[in-house]
Design an enzyme around this catalytic site. Sequence first.
Site, PDB file in Angstrom:
ATOM      1  N   ARG A 261       0.839  -1.198   0.000  1.00 15.86           N
ATOM      2  CA  ARG A 261       0.000   0.000   0.000  1.00 15.86           C
ATOM      3  C   ARG A 261       0.872   1.245   0.000  1.00 15.86           C
ATOM      4  O   ARG A 261       1.846   1.336   0.746  1.00 15.86           O
ATOM      5  CB  ARG A 261      -0.926   0.007   1.224  1.00 15.86           C
ATOM      6  CG  ARG A 261      -1.868  -1.193   1.245  1.00 15.86           C
ATOM      7  CD  ARG A 261      -2.860  -1.152   2.375  1.00 15.86           C
ATOM      8  NE  ARG A 261      -3.655  -2.368   2.398  1.00 15.86           N
ATOM      9  CZ  ARG A 261      -4.612  -2.631   3.287  1.00 15.86           C
ATOM     10  NH1 ARG A 261      -4.876  -1.739   4.234  1.00 15.86           N
ATOM     11  NH2 ARG A 261      -5.291  -3.759   3.240  1.00 15.86           N
ATOM     12  N   GLU A 348      -6.772  -0.814  15.350  1.00 16.93           N
ATOM     13  CA  GLU A 348      -7.372  -1.773  14.429  1.00 16.93           C
ATOM     14  C   GLU A 348      -6.391  -2.887  14.067  1.00 16.93           C
ATOM     15  O   GLU A 348      -5.229  -2.638  13.749  1.00 16.93           O
ATOM     16  CB  GLU A 348      -7.810  -1.060  13.148  1.00 16.93           C
ATOM     17  CG  GLU A 348      -8.415  -1.986  12.108  1.00 16.93           C
ATOM     18  CD  GLU A 348      -8.526  -1.352  10.732  1.00 16.93           C
ATOM     19  OE1 GLU A 348      -8.572  -2.106   9.745  1.00 16.93           O
ATOM     20  OE2 GLU A 348      -8.535  -0.097  10.654  1.00 16.93           O
ATOM     21  N   SER A 351     -10.592  -5.948  10.022  1.00 15.44           N
ATOM     22  CA  SER A 351     -11.785  -5.266   9.530  1.00 15.44           C
ATOM     23  C   SER A 351     -12.591  -6.289   8.753  1.00 15.44           C
ATOM     24  O   SER A 351     -12.101  -6.859   7.778  1.00 15.44           O
ATOM     25  CB  SER A 351     -11.391  -4.086   8.636  1.00 15.44           C
ATOM     26  OG  SER A 351     -12.508  -3.295   8.313  1.00 15.44           O
TER      27      SER A 351
END
Length: 424
Positions: A261, A348, A351
């Site tokens: 990413r 997090e 997800s």
Amino acid sequence: MLNPTIVRNKPDYVKERLSTRGVAPEEIDEYLELDAQNRQLIAQAEQLKSQKNKLTEDVKGLAKGSDDWQAQIDQLKSFNEEIKGIEANQKEIASKLNYIAIRLPNIPDDSLPVGPDEAADVEMRKWGDIPEFDFKPKDHWDIGEDLGILDFNRAAKVAGARFVYDVGDGARLERAIYNFMLDMHREQGYTEIIPPYLVNAQTMYGTGQFPKFKEDVFTVEDEGLTLIPTAEVPLTNFYANEILNEADLPIYVTAMSPCFRSEAGSAGRDTRGLIRMHQFHKVEMVKFSKPEDSMDELEKMTQNAQEVLEKLGLAHHVIVLSTGDTGFSSRKTYDVEVWMPAQNKYREISSCSDCWDFQARRAMIRYRKADGTVDYLHTLNGSGLAVGRTLAAILENYQQADGSVKIPDALVPYMGGQTVIKKD
């Protein structure tokens, strides 16, 4: 992609729900206007083609070269020109319609809290006791560097910021983590897959990354391929352009893969450590479900992710994302956040999303019902878990006063019986 029938039949509902995701009502009005024009032009072209076909049959019964024959031939030429003009206009309108359609996000489920961002997310449940220390807990990057198992400086030398070398017991621990996760998911009913790590543009389009989020990925320009941002992309597209049998659903698949990413827009956020990297490992879960079962499958998938954390003894909570915080392709998302002692907050680590038929429409994944009819199925995806973040959570939650780190009991067999990581 949204079901066009829903947009046509429930425009006020679609406007209201998508407005909570930042979509202006005018965008839906433009969609509907272009959609109506597109369907009208298609109908006009079909009507003319029908008349042309009838006229073509009539010409066959006329004497070639006669006045009637020539008049009919001239009429056929006129039909051809008119059809050609309508189809060119329809193609232009369809292109404009498609431009809007592929950029509209999924309709948020009615059960979601309404809000513009993560501030409106709602905690659903907690698990585990937050650890207490009789010393000040260190950040995972300091722990890893002190133990010599994480090397950010040398990674920056060869690749730049947001990369890391896992060294020695660090590499062994990361491998132990994802092997443990894959074994758990196999027990939960998932079939393991090793997917391609480079995919084409159509595959990225199928799961909703393209065209809207091209800046978030790394693309090999000469080859027209993209490094996957998550294994969700190749796993979901496994059945692209296929029709599955209802009796085979649900289908569960899982994969461990590197993820790449660009982290566009994340300047200044999590600049140290393993939380926000350009390259990281993640174990992904993907499901293909009948529409009536998908929300139940989302609950099960979220529990599958939680079970990994429970086995590792890591305190965590589950939150449901608000309308404004929910991802582009998702109808409903639960985030699982693990406790990070040095930051004194949850972060997090998974997800889990139910995309309904949004991705299935883009990737053309359908199923044949028992009555023989064909419809779009629902797709779901979830992290099970982000491996680097799990390693970070273990380092912080299992750190000892002497700088060593205990190995969670569940991982000891995967570490060859090793129970602690300490400085040589």
